[in-house]
Write a protein that holds these residues in place. Structure first.
Motif, short mmCIF file in Angstrom:
data_model
loop_
_atom_site.label_atom_id
_atom_site.label_comp_id
_atom_site.label_asym_id
_atom_site.label_seq_id
_atom_site.Cartn_x
_atom_site.Cartn_y
_atom_site.Cartn_z
N TRP A 107 -1.88 -6.34 -0.81
CA TRP A 107 -2.82 -5.36 -0.71
C TRP A 107 -3.67 -5.33 0.56
O TRP A 107 -4.12 -4.40 0.95
CB TRP A 107 -3.80 -5.40 -1.87
CG TRP A 107 -3.12 -4.68 -3.29
CD1 TRP A 107 -2.89 -5.38 -4.17
CD2 TRP A 107 -2.99 -3.36 -3.48
NE1 TRP A 107 -2.13 -4.70 -5.31
CE2 TRP A 107 -2.36 -3.38 -4.86
CE3 TRP A 107 -2.82 -2.14 -2.73
CZ2 TRP A 107 -1.96 -1.86 -5.37
CZ3 TRP A 107 -2.39 -0.92 -3.25
CH2 TRP A 107 -1.83 -0.76 -4.67
N TRP A 110 -1.93 -3.41 2.92
CA TRP A 110 -2.18 -2.01 2.93
C TRP A 110 -3.55 -1.48 3.22
O TRP A 110 -3.73 -0.46 3.81
CB TRP A 110 -1.83 -1.62 1.44
CG TRP A 110 -0.46 -1.95 0.90
CD1 TRP A 110 -0.11 -2.53 -0.10
CD2 TRP A 110 0.66 -1.65 1.31
NE1 TRP A 110 1.00 -2.81 -0.38
CE2 TRP A 110 1.78 -2.22 0.58
CE3 TRP A 110 1.01 -1.16 2.84
CZ2 TRP A 110 3.18 -2.20 1.17
CZ3 TRP A 110 2.41 -1.03 3.03
CH2 TRP A 110 3.44 -1.54 2.09
N TRP A 114 -4.57 1.48 5.57
CA TRP A 114 -5.37 2.47 5.12
C TRP A 114 -6.43 2.81 6.17
O TRP A 114 -7.03 3.83 6.61
CB TRP A 114 -6.20 2.14 3.87
CG TRP A 114 -5.14 2.29 2.63
CD1 TRP A 114 -3.92 2.82 2.77
CD2 TRP A 114 -5.40 1.67 1.47
NE1 TRP A 114 -3.23 2.50 1.41
CE2 TRP A 114 -3.93 1.96 0.55
CE3 TRP A 114 -6.53 1.07 0.96
CZ2 TRP A 114 -3.93 1.66 -0.74
CZ3 TRP A 114 -6.37 0.83 -0.66
CH2 TRP A 114 -5.14 0.90 -1.47
N ASP A 131 2.02 6.37 -0.85
CA ASP A 131 1.52 6.92 -2.07
C ASP A 131 2.48 7.76 -2.78
O ASP A 131 2.41 7.71 -4.20
CB ASP A 131 0.22 7.66 -1.72
CG ASP A 131 -1.15 6.73 -1.51
OD1 ASP A 131 -0.78 5.48 -1.44
OD2 ASP A 131 -2.16 7.22 -0.99
N ASP A 168 -5.50 1.80 -7.05
CA ASP A 168 -6.02 1.51 -5.50
C ASP A 168 -7.29 0.89 -5.78
O ASP A 168 -7.53 -0.13 -4.89
CB ASP A 168 -6.01 2.88 -5.09
CG ASP A 168 -4.69 3.34 -4.77
OD1 ASP A 168 -3.68 2.49 -4.81
OD2 ASP A 168 -4.56 4.53 -4.30
#
Length: 211
Positions: A107, A110, A114, A131, A168
């Motif tokens: 994560w 990611w 983001w 997504d 998320d």
């Protein structure tokens, strides 16, 4: 560590080496602490070739994450098919997202993407694609469970959005090393919500997620 020069390498191999180098450097230093020169050094090539292939640092990160995602889904499809029924498949997805996967479970990477997606159109497009891909996989498992009589959501599309959003949110806490948030806690919290959201009455047989 010695790095072989890439001048004589095929373009496809050179691109892959640069993407792997980008992932390695960003994982270690974060996007803000990474320079194109760092990636070039890690890959054993020039800054010019990094920019030639990817246009920017953000472009190299987006391409690297897309490569990891493609590898992840190849492995994911194989293992998901081996699970016995929709309840086990859904539990498997929860455990995978909580830290067992090379891509979705990573994560911190990611989060880097983001953050870039707020201002970078290319990063935004990659984030949206990722997504959609994960939500589509989640929707397929939910639809399978509905067809089998294992799940009874009031609205499958809304259930997908809520469960993906919860995943998320938990992932942010996991990536930031929030006290008390572990892979096991991630899975437990998400699974409890999924049971309520989907009306699951059949217990999952899978073992607990790793700590």
């Amino acid at each position: 560590m010695a790095r072989a020069a890439l001048a004589a390498k095929a373009p496809e191999e050179r691109r892959e080496r640069i993407m792997l180098a980008t992932i390695a450097v960003v994982r270690e230093r974060g996007f803000a602490g990474t320079r194109v020169a760092d990636i070039a050094l890690e890959a054993g090539t020039s800054q010019g070739l990094v920019l030639y292939h990817f246009g920017s640092l953000a472009g190299a990160l987006a391409a690297g994450l897309t490569m990891l995602e493609d590898e992840f889904y190849d492995d994911f499809a194989h293992h998901l098919a081996a699970e016995d029924g929709p309840v086990e498949r859904l539990r498997f997805m929860a455990e995978l997202a909580a830290g067992r996967g090379a891509a979705v479970g990573n994560w911190a990477l990611w989060l880097e993407l983001w953050a870039r997606a707020l201002r970078d159109p290319d990063a935004r497009a990659v984030r949206e694609s990722q997504d959609r891909r994960w939500r589509a996989a989640l929707r397929r498992v939910i639809d399978e469970g509905v067809a089998a009589g294992s799940f009874s959501p009031s609205n499958s599309a809304k259930s997908v959005l809520r469960l993906a959003a919860l995943m998320d949110g938990l992932a942010v806490q996991l990536a930031l090393n929030e006290p008390g948030m572990t892979s096991r806690k991630f899975t437990e919290l998400w699974w409890e919500s999924a049971v309520l959201e989907l009306g699951i009455t059949e217990p999952a047989k899978r073992g607990k997620a790793p700590r």
